[in-house]
Design an enzyme around this catalytic site. Structure first.
Site, PDB file in Angstrom:
ATOM      1  CG  ASP A 111      -3.746  -7.942   8.991  1.00 27.96           C
ATOM      2  OD1 ASP A 111      -4.801  -8.825   9.059  1.00 27.96           O
ATOM      3  OD2 ASP A 111      -3.355  -7.554   8.019  1.00 27.96           O
ATOM      4  CG  ASP A 153      -8.897  -9.331   4.561  1.00 23.78           C
ATOM      5  OD1 ASP A 153      -9.238  -9.767   3.735  1.00 23.78           O
ATOM      6  OD2 ASP A 153      -7.715  -9.380   4.840  1.00 23.78           O
ATOM      7  CG  HIS A 203      -8.155 -12.257   8.958  1.00 25.74           C
ATOM      8  ND1 HIS A 203      -8.822 -11.243   9.664  1.00 25.74           N
ATOM      9  CD2 HIS A 203      -7.585 -11.452   8.063  1.00 25.74           C
ATOM     10  CE1 HIS A 203      -8.301 -10.265   9.171  1.00 25.74           C
ATOM     11  NE2 HIS A 203      -7.425 -10.293   8.398  1.00 25.74           N
ATOM     12  CG  HIS A 206      -7.293  -4.821   8.056  1.00 37.07           C
ATOM     13  ND1 HIS A 206      -8.136  -4.925   8.977  1.00 37.07           N
ATOM     14  CD2 HIS A 206      -6.664  -5.658   7.511  1.00 37.07           C
ATOM     15  CE1 HIS A 206      -8.251  -6.480   9.095  1.00 37.07           C
ATOM     16  NE2 HIS A 206      -7.399  -6.734   8.228  1.00 37.07           N
TER      17      HIS A 206
END
Length: 911
Positions: A17, A127, A353, A15
C-alpha cells in the site's frame, strides 16, 4: 489429481500500500529498505528464486526515484525471471475508478513492465474491495487467462480466513470467473488470505505446527495437488532466511514437494491439473453471500470530496483532453503522449484502494489533493492548446458581417453524445496589447472608454441566441506566443450564459458575441420563461413542482408518469469508520419531511429557470462521549454502544433545482454547511417502481443487482457502488439518478423502491487493525453535491436516459477565436457514429502507430450495430484494450456482441 505428491508453491511478495496508515513518504522510506533487502537477498542467496512485486509497476518508479543507478540490476533480475513485474501500474479500487482509468492502468503497467523484461500476465486483485464484473473480458483482451483475488466470493472470518465450506460459492479456492460477454478466466481466491505463508519458521519445533496448520487449510480448498502459500503481507519485510525455512520444511514433511515458486509456474501447473467441474461465478464479486459487514462498500462514501475531485480529474483527461488532443492531431498537431501519460500517472497515484477509498490517515488526502491539482493543470493546458489549434482552423467569416468587434466562440462537445446544454463562459474583445514602456492604467481606461457591455449573441447561422450576461469590466490578460515573449493586454470581458442547442457528439458549434457601439440600438426580444407557477418549472419534457416542505414532484410528459416526494434529506448517526457505516442502536433518522424551508426563484431566463430551497436543520453535534473511548480501546464497531450527542448544531442545506429549456432531466445542486461529526446525510428519491432488481453504472457495464440482499446478509445497510448513475425501472416507468463523484447509493426496502443517494458521511477514525484518528474525515465546513434526475417511459427508453446520464458530467469546452477563414465549417462532427444501446468510452491516439483509437461497449444482451460515418472509418480495424494492431479490417458498420467492449483503430490522415 495427476501429481503423485502435493506441491507447495511458496511465492514471496509484499503487498505494498503506497500510502495508508502512514503518509506516502513514510511508506516510501520503508519501501526503499524493503527493496534494498530484496536485492541483497538475491545477490547473496542463489536459492532465493523469485519475488512478486505486487502486480504494480509503480513500486519500481518509487524505488528508482531514489536509486536510479540500480535500474540495470532490476532489469537483469526481471530478464532472469526473478522479479515479476506488472501487469498494473497501481493496485486500484475497481469500482471507484472509471472504466478508462482501469484500462489506462493496464496499458501503462504493461508499457512500464516491458521496459524491464517479461510482463506478468496475471490479473492480480489481492485486496480490492470487491471486483468488477467485466474483469475477465478486460483481462482476456490483455492476453491474461488467470486472476487472483482476496474478496468478493463468500468466505467466513476476518480477511476471508475460511473455516468451513458450508454455503460457499465455490468449494475450492479455484473457480471459473466469467464476464457478462462470456469471457472467462481461471479465478483463484486467497481463501486464507495473501499472508498464509508469511514468516515461515526455521526452528523445527515451531515449523512443524506451523506447517500442519497451514497445509491443512490450503488442502481444504485446493482443487489440485498444487497448494499456494503466500510468503508476505502488507509492507512485509523480506524473509531473508526463506531458503533455510524451506529446507527444514522438506525434512519435516517429505511427502510434500516444497518449492520457492512464482505465479507463472503456479498457474501453469493449475491449468494443467484443474478439474473440469470447477464452479462458475459470473459478473461482479461483491461479497453478497457474506454477512455484509466486510464488503467495505461504505468506502464509496468516505471523504466524498476526494471522489468528486477524482471524477473531475478522470473526466477532464478521458472525455476532454484526450479527445480534443486527438481531434487536433487529426488536423496536424503533434499528439502530447508524454504529457498525457504524466497526467494519467499523477492521477492514478491517487487510485490505490486505500487512497481513493478514503480509508487512510489525513496526511494522505492532503497530498492527494495536490496530485489532483497537478494532473488537472496539465489537462487544462492541453485542452486549451488543442481547442485553440482547432479553433484557428474553423471558418468564422460568417460573423464578419456583424462588424469588426464580433467575438467568435467555438463550443466543443467531446462527451460522445449529441445534445443541448447550458454553458457559462467568458468572452473578451477589444484587446489592447502593451509593453513595459506604456501605462496600464491609461490603457485600461482607453479600452473602457471605447467599449460597452451591451450586445447580443448569434449562432453559426446568424440567428439571435437568448443569453444572460455579467459585466466583468476591463481586465488584464496575457498571451504566451510560441515565437516571442509574453504579451500582456487589457480587454473588455463579459460572462455569458446561454443554451447551445444540439451540438455534435464529437465536435463543435460556433457562436459570436456582437458588442454594441455608441449609438447602436439593441433589438429587444420577447421575454420567455420556464416558470409556470409559484414554485413550478416546466419545459416540453418535464414539469417540476416544489412542495412547502422542500420536497418536489416530477412529471414526465412522455410517459405520463408522476414521481412524488422527491428530495427529502435523511440524517443519521455513524459510529463506524472510514471503511464501514454503523448507525447507533436505537438511532432515529432525522428528515426534512414536514419542515418549512425558504423557497424562492433564483433564475428566470428563456433557456433556464431555477428554484432555491434553504433547509436549516438542528442535528446532534456528534456522537456521545462513549465513542471516543470505544475508538481508543478498539471496541469492534458492531459492539459499540455510543449514541448521538444531546447537543444540537445547525445543518444548512441549500438546494438549487434547475431545468433547461431542452433539458430531459432536472439538475440538482446542494451546498451543505456541516458543523456536525459522526453522521451521514442522504437525499431520498422514491421511484414507486415495483421491481426486484435495479441497474447501476459500473466498469464497462450497467450491472443488474438485486434489491433484496441474499439470506446470509446481516448488515442493516445494503449500500452499493455506482460510477455515473443508478436506475430503477419496469416496462412503463423508469427513473435514473446520475451523480458527479457520488459513488454510494442504496435502494431501500420501503415499499417505494426509494433511491437513497449518499451526499456526506462524516467519521473520525480509519478503522481496520489499529487506532488512527482521522479528524479531517469528519468533512466539517462546506460540502457540495450534484445530481441529475431523469424520469422516462420504462424499459424501451432506458438507454436514452443512460446517454443523458453519461453526457451529464462532461463539461463543454469553450474557446475564443478571431474572425478568419478556415478549412473547417462553423459546425462540425469529427466522429459520427450510431448505435442504440452502445456507450461511448474514449477517443485517443496510439503512441506506437499513431492511429486514433475509439472505444465503445454494448450495454445490452443483444447484438448491436455500430455505424461509423464513412469519412471516419476508412481503414478501420478491430483492436483490444491494449490497442494492438490486429489488422482485422472492418467496414463502417460493425456488429458488437452482447456486453462486448470494442476498440476500433482508425488510421489518421496526418500520419
Amino acid at each position: 489429481m495427476t501429481a503423485s505428491k502435493r506441491v507447495v508453491h511458496v511465492i514471496s511478495h509484499t503487498h505494498w500500500d503506497r500510502e495508508w496508515y502512514m503518509p506516502y513518504e513514510a511508506h516510501h522510506v520503508k519501501l526503499i529498505e524493503t527493496m534494498d533487502t530484496l536485492l541483497d537477498t538475491f545477490e547473496n542467496d542463489p536459492e532465493f528464486r523469485s519475488f512478486y512485486l505486487d502486480g504494480q509497476t509503480i513500486i519500481l518508479d518509487d524505488y528508482l526515484q531514489v536509486y536510479p543507478e540500480k535500474r540495470e540490476i532490476i532489469a537483469r533480475l526481471c530478464d532472469e525471471g526473478k522479479l515479476s513485474l506488472g501487469p498494473w501500474y497501481i493496485l486500484q479500487d475497481e469500482f471507484l475508478t472509471s472504466s478508462e482509468a482501469n484500462v489506462r492502468n493496464l496499458q501503462i503497467g504493461h508499457n512500464d513492465a516491458r521496459k524491464f523484461g517479461p510482463i506478468s500476465k496475471l490479473g492480480y486483485f489481492p485486496d480490492s474491495f470487491g471486483n468488477m464484473g467485466q474483469a475477465a473480458q478486460l483481462l482476456r483482451q490483455a492476453g491474461i487467462d488467470t486472476a487472483v483475488f482476496g474478496r468478493g466470493v463468500k468466505a467466513t472470518g476476518f480477511n476471508n480466513r475460511v473455516e468451513d465450506t458450508a454455503g460457499l460459492e465455490s468449494p475450492y479456492s479455484e473457480l471459473i470467473w466469467q464476464a457478462p460477454d462470456g469471457s472467462s478466466v481461471l479465478g483463484i481466491l486467497f481463501a486464507n488470505w495473501y499472508n498464509n505463508g508469511m514468516e515461515i519458521p526455521v526452528d523445527p519445533a515451531l515449523a512443524k505446527p506451523y506447517w500442519e496448520h497451514r497445509l491443512a487449510r490450503a488442502e481444504q480448498y485446493a482443487s489440485t495437488p498444487h497448494l499456494l502459500l503466500m510468503n508476505g503481507c502488507d509492507h512485509q519485510p523480506i524473509q531473508t532466511n526463506l531458503s533455510e525455512a524451506l529446507r527444514v520444511a522438506r525434512e519435516l514433511f517429505p511427502d510434500y514437494e516444497f518449492i520457492h515458486s512464482n505465479f507463472d509456474d503456479y498457474k501453469q501447473a493449475l491449468h494443467a491439473d484443474k478439474p473440469s467441474s470447477l464452479s462458475l461465478t459470473q459478473g461482479e464479486l461483491r461479497g453478497q453471500k457474506t454477512d455484509g459487514w466486510y464488503s467495505l462498500v461504505n468506502t464509496a462514501s468516505a471523504r466524498v470530496y476526494i471522489k468528486q475531485l477524482n471524477q473531475r480529474n478522470q473526466t477532464l483527461l478521458e472525455k476532454i483532453a484526450e479527445p480534443l488532443s486527438t481531434l487536433a492531431y487529426q488536423l496536424g498537431k503533434t499528439y502530447p503522449h508524454g504529457l498525457l501519460q504524466y497526467a494519467w500517472k499523477t492521477l492514478m497515484q491517487n487510485h490505490p484502494h486505500d487512497s481513493i477509498c478514503g480509508c487512510s490517515v489525513d496526511e494522505v488526502y492532503q497530498e492527494m489533493k495536490t496530485r489532483f491539482a497537478k494532473s488537472m493543470e496539465v489537462g487544462k493546458a492541453l485542452i486549451s492548446e488543442s481547442a485553440t489549434f482547432i479553433a484557428e482552423k474553423v471558418d468564422t467569416t460568417p460573423f464578419a458581417s456583424f462588424g469588426p468587434d464580433a467575438a467568435p466562440l467555438i463550443v466543443f462537445n467531446t462527451s460522445g453524445y449529441e445534445g443541448s446544454s447550458v454553458v457559462t463562459t467568458e468572452v473578451e474583445w477589444s484587446h489592447r496589447y502593451f509593453d513595459q514602456s506604456e501605462n496600464p492604467v491609461a490603457i485600461a481606461k482607453q479600452v473602457g472608454d471605447r467599449t460597452f457591455a451591451e450586445g447580443y449573441l448569434v449562432d453559426a447561422d446568424g440567428k439571435r441566441v437568448a443569453f444572460s450576461a455579467e459585466d466583468l469590466g476591463v481586465r488584464f490578460g496575457y498571451d504566451l506566443p510560441k515565437d516571442k515573449f509574453r504579451q500582456p493586454y487589457m480587454a473588455r470581458a463579459l460572462r455569458l450564459t446561454f443554451e447551445t442547442g444540439s451540438l455534435p457528439s464529437m465536435g463543435y458549434g460556433s457562436f459570436a458575441w456582437i458588442p454594441s457601439r455608441a449609438g447602436d440600438s439593441i433589438e429587444s426580444t420577447a421575454k420567455e420563461s420556464l416558470i409556470t407557477g409559484d414554485w413550478t418549472l416546466e419545459n416540453r419534457h418535464l414539469r417540476l413542482s416544489v412542495e412547502a416542505d422542500g420536497s418536489y414532484s416530477l412529471y414526465d410528459k412522455n410517459s405520463r408518469q408522476l414521481f412524488l416526494d422527491l428530495g427529502h434529506y435523511e440524517n443519521v448517526g455513524d459510529i463506524g469508520n472510514e471503511y464501514i457505516f454503523k448507525q447507533p442502536i436505537s438511532d432515529v433518522a432525522l428528515t426534512t419531511k414536514g419542515s418549512r424551508p425558504e423557497i424562492r426563484i433564483v433564475e428566470d431566463t428563456p433557456f433556464r429557470a431555477a428554484i432555491e430551497i434553504v433547509h436549516r436543520l438542528a442535528i446532534p453535534a456528534g456522537a456521545d462521549d462513549r465513542l471516543d473511548g470505544e475508538i481508543r480501546t478498539m471496541v469492534e464497531f458492531r459492539e459499540r454502544k455510543a449514541g448521538r450527542s444531546d447537543e444540537l448544531v445547525p445543518l444548512l442545506i441549500v438546494t438549487r433545482l434547475s431545468l433547461d429549456r431542452e433539458g430531459k432531466g432536472v439538475h440538482a445542486h446542494a451546498r451543505i454547511e456541516n458543523q456536525s461529526k459522526d453522521h451521514r446525510l442522504r437525499v431520498l428519491l422514491p421511484t414507486d417502481i415495483m421491481a426486484d432488481t435495479h441497474f447501476a453504472d459500473s466498469i464497462f457495464e450497467v450491472a443488474q443487482r438485486k434489491n433484496i440482499p441474499e439470506k446470509e446478509w446481516e448488515n442493516p445497510s445494503n449500500c452499493q457502488h455506482m460510477q455515473a448513475f443508478i436506475d430503477v425501472h419496469d416496462d412503463l416507468r423508469g427513473f435514473t439518478v446520475a451523480g458527479k463523484g457520488l459513488n454510494e447509493y442504496e435502494v431501500l426496502q420501503d415499499g417505494r423502491s426509494t433511491i437513497a443517494l449518499t451526499l456526506l458521511r462524516a467519521v473520525g477514525e480509519l478503522g481496520d487493525w489499529g487506532v488512527f484518528q482521522t479528524p479531517e474525515a469528519q468533512c466539517l465546513g462546506t460540502n457540495e453535491a450534484e445530481w441529475l434526475l431523469l424520469p422516462y417511459a420504462g424499459e424501451a427508453e432506458r438507454f436514452e436516459a443512460y446517454r443523458e446520464a453519461y453526457r451529464y458530467p462532461v463539461p463543454l469546452t469553450v474557446i475564443g477565436a478571431s474572425v478568419h477563414e478556415g478549412e473547417l465549417p462553423p459546425v462540425h462532427d469529427f466522429l459520427k457514429w450510431n448505435g442504440e444501446q452502445l456507450a461511448f468510452s474514449s477517443l485517443k491516439v496510439n503512441e506506437e502507430r499513431g492511429d486514433r483509437m475509439a472505444r465503445w461497449y454494448n450495454l445490452s444482451s443483444s447484438d448491436i450495430h455500430l455505424a461509423l460515418h464513412p469519412d471516419a472509418s476508412t481503414g478501420a480495424y478491430i483492436s483490444t484494450i491494449l490497442e494492438d494492431n490486429s489488422q482485422d479490417l472492418v467496414s463502417n458498420t460493425i456488429e458488437v456482441a452482447p456486453y462486448k467492449i470494442i476498440t476500433i483503430g482508425l488510421p489518421s490522415i496526418s500520419k
